[in-house]
Design a protein around this motif. Structure first.
Motif, PDB file in Angstrom:
ATOM      1  N   ALA A  41      43.009  30.403  62.835  1.00 12.03           N
ATOM      2  CA  ALA A  41      43.681  31.121  63.929  1.00 12.03           C
ATOM      3  C   ALA A  41      43.282  30.527  65.294  1.00 12.03           C
ATOM      4  CB  ALA A  41      43.341  32.603  63.862  1.00 12.03           C
ATOM      5  N   LYS A  42      42.034  30.111  65.418  1.00 14.07           N
ATOM      6  CA  LYS A  42      41.569  29.479  66.672  1.00 14.07           C
ATOM      7  C   LYS A  42      42.291  28.151  66.930  1.00 14.07           C
ATOM      8  CE  LYS A  42      37.438  31.381  68.391  1.00 14.07           C
ATOM      9  NZ  LYS A  42      37.718  32.740  67.941  1.00 14.07           N
ATOM     10  N   ALA A  43      42.570  27.421  65.836  1.00 16.84           N
ATOM     11  CA  ALA A  43      43.246  26.119  65.964  1.00 16.84           C
ATOM     12  C   ALA A  43      44.713  26.278  66.370  1.00 16.84           C
ATOM     13  CB  ALA A  43      43.160  25.358  64.641  1.00 16.84           C
ATOM     14  N   ALA A  44      45.271  27.481  66.145  1.00 14.30           N
ATOM     15  CA  ALA A  44      46.681  27.746  66.455  1.00 14.30           C
ATOM     16  C   ALA A  44      46.797  29.105  67.159  1.00 14.30           C
ATOM     17  CB  ALA A  44      47.512  27.725  65.176  1.00 14.30           C
ATOM     18  N   PRO A  45      46.322  29.182  68.417  1.00 17.74           N
ATOM     19  CA  PRO A  45      46.270  30.472  69.117  1.00 17.74           C
ATOM     20  C   PRO A  45      47.638  31.093  69.417  1.00 17.74           C
ATOM     21  CG  PRO A  45      45.710  28.677  70.630  1.00 17.74           C
ATOM     22  CD  PRO A  45      45.795  28.073  69.251  1.00 17.74           C
ATOM     23  N   HIS A  46      48.705  30.263  69.339  1.00 18.95           N
ATOM     24  CA  HIS A  46      50.076  30.734  69.604  1.00 18.95           C
ATOM     25  C   HIS A  46      50.728  31.339  68.363  1.00 18.95           C
ATOM     26  CE1 HIS A  46      50.012  26.672  68.105  1.00 18.95           C
ATOM     27  NE2 HIS A  46      51.251  26.817  67.670  1.00 18.95           N
ATOM     28  N   VAL A  47      49.993  31.304  67.245  1.00 20.86           N
ATOM     29  CA  VAL A  47      50.541  31.791  65.973  1.00 20.86           C
ATOM     30  C   VAL A  47      50.024  33.195  65.665  1.00 20.86           C
ATOM     31  CG1 VAL A  47      50.674  31.376  63.475  1.00 20.86           C
ATOM     32  CG2 VAL A  47      50.716  29.427  65.060  1.00 20.86           C
ATOM     33  N   LYS A  48      50.943  34.048  65.221  1.00 23.92           N
ATOM     34  CA  LYS A  48      50.567  35.374  64.715  1.00 23.92           C
ATOM     35  C   LYS A  48      50.450  35.250  63.192  1.00 23.92           C
ATOM     36  CE  LYS A  48      52.814  39.920  64.173  1.00 23.92           C
ATOM     37  NZ  LYS A  48      54.133  40.546  64.397  1.00 23.92           N
ATOM     38  N   PHE A  49      49.325  35.693  62.637  1.00 22.94           N
ATOM     39  CA  PHE A  49      49.077  35.622  61.197  1.00 22.94           C
ATOM     40  C   PHE A  49      49.212  37.018  60.591  1.00 22.94           C
ATOM     41  CE2 PHE A  49      47.004  32.035  63.113  1.00 22.94           C
ATOM     42  CZ  PHE A  49      47.073  30.996  62.191  1.00 22.94           C
ATOM     43  N   ILE A  50      50.059  37.127  59.568  1.00 27.31           N
ATOM     44  CA  ILE A  50      50.330  38.422  58.938  1.00 27.31           C
ATOM     45  C   ILE A  50      49.912  38.342  57.459  1.00 27.31           C
ATOM     46  CG2 ILE A  50      52.138  40.129  58.415  1.00 27.31           C
ATOM     47  CD1 ILE A  50      53.774  38.544  60.704  1.00 27.31           C
ATOM     48  N   PHE A  51      49.079  39.292  57.026  1.00 29.27           N
ATOM     49  CA  PHE A  51      48.575  39.304  55.645  1.00 29.27           C
ATOM     50  C   PHE A  51      48.956  40.638  54.985  1.00 29.27           C
ATOM     51  CE2 PHE A  51      45.819  36.774  58.380  1.00 29.27           C
ATOM     52  CZ  PHE A  51      45.749  35.559  57.701  1.00 29.27           C
ATOM     53  N   PRO A  52      50.154  40.703  54.380  1.00 27.94           N
ATOM     54  CA  PRO A  52      50.612  41.964  53.782  1.00 27.94           C
ATOM     55  C   PRO A  52      49.763  42.373  52.569  1.00 27.94           C
ATOM     56  CG  PRO A  52      52.424  40.400  54.061  1.00 27.94           C
ATOM     57  CD  PRO A  52      51.152  39.643  54.253  1.00 27.94           C
ATOM     58  N   ASN A  53      49.846  43.646  52.224  1.00 24.10           N
ATOM     59  CA  ASN A  53      49.165  44.187  51.040  1.00 24.10           C
ATOM     60  C   ASN A  53      50.180  44.490  49.950  1.00 24.10           C
ATOM     61  OD1 ASN A  53      46.247  44.594  51.839  1.00 24.10           O
ATOM     62  ND2 ASN A  53      47.282  45.635  53.532  1.00 24.10           N
ATOM     63  N   ALA A  54      49.891  44.038  48.740  1.00 24.59           N
ATOM     64  CA  ALA A  54      50.783  44.321  47.605  1.00 24.59           C
ATOM     65  C   ALA A  54      50.675  45.790  47.210  1.00 24.59           C
ATOM     66  CB  ALA A  54      50.411  43.439  46.415  1.00 24.59           C
ATOM     67  N   SER A 217      44.563  24.242  57.615  1.00 23.82           N
ATOM     68  CA  SER A 217      44.532  24.268  59.077  1.00 23.82           C
ATOM     69  C   SER A 217      45.344  23.111  59.663  1.00 23.82           C
ATOM     70  CB  SER A 217      43.079  24.203  59.565  1.00 23.82           C
ATOM     71  OG  SER A 217      43.025  24.400  60.954  1.00 23.82           O
ATOM     72  N   ALA A 218      45.154  21.910  59.110  1.00 27.34           N
ATOM     73  CA  ALA A 218      45.881  20.725  59.591  1.00 27.34           C
ATOM     74  C   ALA A 218      47.387  20.880  59.385  1.00 27.34           C
ATOM     75  CB  ALA A 218      45.374  19.477  58.863  1.00 27.34           C
ATOM     76  N   PHE A 219      47.781  21.487  58.253  1.00 26.48           N
ATOM     77  CA  PHE A 219      49.194  21.719  57.941  1.00 26.48           C
ATOM     78  C   PHE A 219      49.816  22.678  58.967  1.00 26.48           C
ATOM     79  CE2 PHE A 219      52.584  24.088  55.730  1.00 26.48           C
ATOM     80  CZ  PHE A 219      53.334  23.068  55.161  1.00 26.48           C
ATOM     81  N   VAL A 220      49.059  23.728  59.299  1.00 30.46           N
ATOM     82  CA  VAL A 220      49.535  24.716  60.276  1.00 30.46           C
ATOM     83  C   VAL A 220      49.727  24.067  61.649  1.00 30.46           C
ATOM     84  CG1 VAL A 220      48.915  26.825  61.545  1.00 30.46           C
ATOM     85  CG2 VAL A 220      48.543  26.702  59.061  1.00 30.46           C
ATOM     86  N   VAL A 221      48.717  23.334  62.084  1.00 30.66           N
ATOM     87  CA  VAL A 221      48.760  22.696  63.413  1.00 30.66           C
ATOM     88  C   VAL A 221      49.906  21.674  63.500  1.00 30.66           C
ATOM     89  CG1 VAL A 221      47.480  21.167  64.971  1.00 30.66           C
ATOM     90  CG2 VAL A 221      46.321  23.117  63.909  1.00 30.66           C
ATOM     91  N   LYS A 222      50.102  20.934  62.406  1.00 32.90           N
ATOM     92  CA  LYS A 222      51.161  19.909  62.400  1.00 32.90           C
ATOM     93  C   LYS A 222      52.558  20.539  62.399  1.00 32.90           C
ATOM     94  CE  LYS A 222      53.122  16.151  59.699  1.00 32.90           C
ATOM     95  NZ  LYS A 222      53.259  15.582  58.358  1.00 32.90           N
ATOM     96  N   ASN A 223      52.748  21.573  61.575  1.00 35.59           N
ATOM     97  CA  ASN A 223      54.114  22.109  61.378  1.00 35.59           C
ATOM     98  C   ASN A 223      54.484  23.257  62.307  1.00 35.59           C
ATOM     99  OD1 ASN A 223      55.234  20.480  59.086  1.00 35.59           O
ATOM    100  ND2 ASN A 223      53.273  21.121  58.201  1.00 35.59           N
ATOM    101  N   LEU A 224      53.489  23.839  62.976  1.00 34.17           N
ATOM    102  CA  LEU A 224      53.777  24.845  64.004  1.00 34.17           C
ATOM    103  C   LEU A 224      53.095  24.422  65.305  1.00 34.17           C
ATOM    104  CD1 LEU A 224      53.249  28.215  62.037  1.00 34.17           C
ATOM    105  CD2 LEU A 224      55.413  27.013  62.466  1.00 34.17           C
ATOM    106  N   PRO A 225      53.486  23.277  65.854  1.00 32.23           N
ATOM    107  CA  PRO A 225      52.809  22.804  67.066  1.00 32.23           C
ATOM    108  C   PRO A 225      53.028  23.755  68.231  1.00 32.23           C
ATOM    109  CG  PRO A 225      54.802  21.516  66.673  1.00 32.23           C
ATOM    110  CD  PRO A 225      54.613  22.395  65.477  1.00 32.23           C
ATOM    111  N   LYS A 226      52.102  23.716  69.158  1.00 31.31           N
ATOM    112  CA  LYS A 226      52.210  24.564  70.351  1.00 31.31           C
ATOM    113  C   LYS A 226      53.412  24.095  71.149  1.00 31.31           C
ATOM    114  CE  LYS A 226      48.799  26.790  73.285  1.00 31.31           C
ATOM    115  NZ  LYS A 226      49.372  26.862  74.606  1.00 31.31           N
ATOM    116  N   THR A 227      54.222  25.026  71.654  1.00 31.02           N
ATOM    117  CA  THR A 227      55.373  24.655  72.488  1.00 31.02           C
ATOM    118  C   THR A 227      55.133  25.204  73.892  1.00 31.02           C
ATOM    119  OG1 THR A 227      56.491  26.672  71.790  1.00 31.02           O
ATOM    120  CG2 THR A 227      57.032  24.666  70.574  1.00 31.02           C
ATOM    121  N   ASP A 228      55.753  24.583  74.862  1.00 31.82           N
ATOM    122  CA  ASP A 228      55.577  25.063  76.258  1.00 31.82           C
ATOM    123  C   ASP A 228      56.477  26.259  76.519  1.00 31.82           C
ATOM    124  OD1 ASP A 228      53.729  23.110  76.757  1.00 31.82           O
ATOM    125  OD2 ASP A 228      55.264  21.654  77.313  1.00 31.82           O
TER     126      ASP A 228
END
Length: 228
Positions: A41-54, A217-228
């Motif tokens: 989450a620190k590596a991608a501060p612009h991303v919201k992470f959602i962890f649903p419960n089954a 982490s690398a996959f997240v940073v690469k595929n959801l890059p920070k946008t302006d």
């Protein structure tokens, strides 16, 4: 009804989302903890992470005991009967969560879905049968469910071929065997996906490891890059 999802909110302007599903008998907050511990989450501060419960349901494999599960499991063999109705129901639930993110202003290509074990199975199924081409799929220690329904079940197949997929697996997984995961690799590649990566980890069982989480982490940073 399952309890509310665990969430790591974006700490800067929210421009992307990840929805990640836990495995059998687990809860969303344990993956929330893992994503925090590995500083994803620190590596991608612009991303919201959602962890649903089954929802809590009876599981045939575990002698009918009720536990958090996305669908019923009849056996660990690849020839075991699959709970098609349960898989499709959870897949729809995940696609509905994606629609909520889109309605809130996040484009489909800025939403990654993923999961561990059965959660990953739901994520792959949802991504392949979604009307949208998503930002990516994180498939950890998992497999493609209802594989015989593909490629027919694939929605807007040709447009989707650039969907980034990272599949990770331990070479000592006793639950979801490596050869089963490799069959998923064969199937997905045969469908023509161009940005598909399979990573195998030595001495890893049905769990995760530091190297895998670094790759996530690398996959997240690469595929959801920070946008302006």
């Amino acid at each position: 009804m399952s309890k509310a999802a665990a969430v790591i909110p974006a700490t800067v302007k929210h421009t992307a989302s990840i929805i990640f599903l836990h495995g059998l008998g687990d809860v969303g907050s344990s993956w929330q903890d893992a994503f925090n511990m590995y500083r994803i989450a620190k590596a991608a501060p612009h991303v919201k992470f959602i962890f649903p419960n089954a929802p809590v349901q009876r599981v045939t494999l575990n002698m009918g005991m009720p536990m958090p599960t996305w669908f019923d499991i009849h056996g660990l063999d690849q020839n075991a009967k699959e709970d098609q109705e349960g898989i499709e129901k959870s897949s729809k639930l995940l696609k509905d969560l994606v629609e909520e993110e889109i309605k809130s202003g996040i484009p489909a290509e800025r939403v990654i879905v993923g999961g561990f074990s059965m959660g990953g199975a739901v994520a792959i199924h949802a991504a392949l049968t979604s009307p949208h081409t998503l930002g990516g799929v994180l498939a950890l220690s998992t497999w493609l469910p209802l594989s015989t329904t593909f490629p027919k079940a694939l929605i807007s197949g040709d447009k989707k071929m650039n969907l980034p997929i990272l599949q990770c697996h331990g070479d000592e997984d006793p639950m979801v065997q490596l050869r089963w995961a490799r069959l998923t690799e064969e199937g997905v590649k045969a469908m023509g996906f161009k940005q598909y990566t399979f990573k195998e980890y030595r001495n890893m069982g049905h769990s995760s490891c530091d190297q895998e989480m670094d790759d996530v982490s690398a996959f997240v940073v690469k595929n959801l890059p920070k946008t302006d």
